[in-house]
Design a protein around this motif. Structure first.
Motif: not given
Length: 645
Positions: A408-414, A490-509
């Motif tokens: 699970f560290q090498m691959l996504p759980p799904s 946004g992968l491997p499990v799709r999360n709609g339009d959340k991927h943009v805001s998630e990456i942006a917030t994470m980058a600032l963090d």
């Protein structure tokens, strides 16, 4: 950094990166068991004893269930036998009561005929008929409380409910009245009909229609046949009146039609419930010489046309109807015989079932000790094997958890679960994901100034912090190559339009978190990272078989890498596509950088991601002093403890 045309996912954002310390703590926590688990462990003496008791108790469950089932069945058989016996008793009583009703019906017919002919015919037979009725009454062992009409002066009041002796006295008084006062036909019909109706009501109420067997069909047929004979007997009295008087008044005609139709309807009902009676009834009608004449006379009465008074016709009609009703009583006796045979058969079956149940119960009680001894012997062997198997199972489970944690560290759980189940994961196209890259500014110089172990320790502390921070976001850690850190959402499990805001917030963090690091051998100098991100489509799939990797392919990965390489220290460089996506989401402030010459892409219009409205709502704050007490890799600490270093 060199441009990338593909990269491999090593861990899902929802699964924390496990360090060696985490693995050790997890192993210790898995060793802890509940009190019940330790008590039932077959490797322990207490556990073996408990399991022995459980396995010895196991045979008692089916044995006890069988005993209960047999006892319940025997109870039901006894109840059923009692019900059948009650039905037999009820039918016997009903037969005796039916004889009285029959005698009363015959007496009613002869008395009515006597009145219709004004006492000129059959007067000498009434005494004999009364004696036959009295004999049937005396033979009854039980007597229902019968409602009988009162005297003429008390007609407006209710009927009397009489005992057997009182009824006989009232009957004798009524008979004397017939001789002395010349009773009207209506009074005779009302009195006898009321008595017979009361007896039949008592009879039908006492016979229970049970549904435990098929006897209920015979009982209903028996009741219907009794009532059919009563209705036809009443109708015959009106028929005698027709031939003896030449016509029927309107009320009498209506009563004849009602009782005649009811009698045949009840008769048909009896034949329907017991089809065997149909054959007997057909033979009865064929053997009766006057059956066709009865039908023609019935049709004549139904027409109710005025005719000449004929005592001979009345006598002939009386005799033919009496013969017909006597034949119906033969059907009644045959039906009584059927009920008796059916009841006896059911009683015999109940006895056989009772004997079989007792035999099964005895066999179970005899065999159960043998079964217990065999089970006890088998349990001893099983426990020895179970003790060894449990130990091996614990070792296997422990190793499996270790391998799953690494996987699970090498691959996504799904993806890992799908790979384990189907041995293959087909490539998949994602319409919109956001890819993030970052690297350390001046890492080449830092690496040159420090020893390899110091560089590894430095990178381990940075990535350990980054791994902890991305746990707060719906992202996947893709890979780390040297000082480069790659994350996607946004992968491997799709999360709609959340991927943009998630990456942006994470980058600032991550940009804010990196400022806590001090560059080794450079007092006062803080770590600087350069970040870049881009939004677009990618293709993802498993690559390789020896060491499979979940890889991303497409121009989106290359563009995100170029955003990072063409960026500046302590700033987040994003593409126009990501800027538009963030504008749709809202809540982020961006600064226009302008056109930038990107290798392989030409001039691109790019932006700086400045901040997020309201700041970054972190899921957990880091205790920086505790977090960095010892950021050296575990293998280095182990070597130092062993004295190698």
């Amino acid at each position: 950094m060199a441009p990338r045309n593909g990269s491999c996912v090593t861990e899902a954002g929802s699964i924390r990166s496990l360090s060696s310390e985490d693995m050790t703590a997890a192993a210790k926590s898995r060793r802890k068991k509940s009190c019940w688990a330790r008590a039932t462990d077959p490797a322990r003496k207490t556990g073996r004893r408990l399991q022995l008791l459980q396995l010895l108790a196991l045979p008692f469950i089916p044995i006890l269930a069988l005993i209960i089932q047999t006892a319940t069945t025997l109870h039901e058989i006894l109840i059923y036998r009692q019900e059948v016996s009650e039905i037999e008793t009820q039918v016997t009583i009903a037969t005796d009561l039916g004889k009285v009703v029959t005698r009363m019906q015959l007496e009613r017919s002869e008395v009515a005929f006597f009145i219709y002919t004004n006492g000129s015919t059959l007067r000498s037979n009434l005494t004999q008929r009364f004696a036959i009725t009295d004999q049937a009454l005396n033979n009854m062992t039980t007597w229902p409380l019968v409602s009988v009409p009162r005297d003429d002066e008390e007609k407006a009041q209710k009927n009397d409910i009489l005992s057997k002796e009182a009824f006989q006295a009232r009957l004798e008084d009524f008979r004397k009245k017939i001789y002395s006062e010349g009773s009207s036909i209506a009074e005779v019909m009302a009195w006898y009909t009321s008595v017979n109706a009361a007896m039949l009501d008592h009879l039908t109420n006492q016979i229970k229609e049970t549904d435990n067997s098929g006897v209920w069909r015979y009982l209903i047929a028996f009741k219907n046949l009794l009532r059919s004979i009563e209705s036809l007997g009443i109708a015959s009295v009106y028929g005698i009146n027709y031939f003896g008087r030449g016509t029927l008044p309107n009320d009498n005609y209506i009563s004849y039609v009602r009782h005649e139709a009811l009698g045949y309807d009840l008769l048909n009902g009896s034949l329907t419930y017991v089809p065997t009676l149909k054959r007997l009834y057909a033979e009865l009608t064929r053997s009766m010489p006057d059956y066709d004449r009865i039908k023609s006379r019935r049709d004549e009465i139904l027409k109710n046309q005025k005719r000449m008074i004929s005592v001979d016709d009345a006598i002939a009609y009386f005799d033919s109807m009496a013969t017909y009703i006597d034949e119906l009583r033969k059907l009644q006796r045959e039906l009584r015989h059927m009920i008796k045979e059916y009841v006896n058969k059911n009683l015999k079956d109940a006895t056989n079932k009772e004997v079989a149940g007792i035999a099964i119960l005895a066999i179970v009680l005899l065999i159960s000790p043998v079964i217990i001894m065999l089970v006890r012997t088998a349990v001893g062997t099983i426990q020895i094997y179970a003790s060894n198997l449990a130990e091996k199972a614990r070792e296997l489970k422990k190793e499996k958890k270790k391998s799953d944690s690494l996987l699970f560290q090498m691959l996504p759980p799904s993806v890992a679960q799908q790979l384990k189940q189907t041995q293959q994961v087909p490539a998949e196209y994602y319409e919109a994901v956001t890819v993030y890259f970052s690297d350390i500014v001046g890492f080449t110089e830092i690496a040159a100034e420090n020893s390899p172990l110091e560089v590894v320790t430095f990178l381990n502390s940075i990535y350990k912090l980054f791994d902890a921070r991305i746990e707060c976001y719906d992202v996947y850690k893709v890979e780390t190559i040297g000082d480069s850190y790659m994350v996607a959402s946004g992968l491997p499990v799709r999360n709609g339009d959340k991927h943009v805001s998630e990456i942006a917030t994470m980058a600032l963090d991550l940009l804010a978190a990196s400022s806590v690091f001090q560059v080794p051998k450079r007092p006062g100098e803080r770590l600087q990272i350069r970040s870049g991100a881009h939004t677009g489509p990618v293709v993802a799939g498993i690559v390789g078989s020896k060491m499979p990797r979940y890889c991303l392919f497409g121009d989106t990965v290359n563009t995100a890498s170029r955003m990072e390489s063409t960026g500046e220290a302590l700033r987040i460089h994003i593409s126009l596509e990501m800027k538009k996506a963030l504008d749709e989401v809202g809540g982020f402030k961006m600064e226009h950088r302008g056109l930038v010459d990107v290798k392989g892409k030409g001039m691109m219009d790019t932006y700086w991601l400045e901040c997020k409205d309201g700041g970054i709502a972190r899921a957990a704050e880091l205790d920086v002093p505790t977090f960095f007490e010892d950021v050296r890799p575990v293998f280095m600490r182990r070597l130092r403890e062993e004295g190698t270093l």
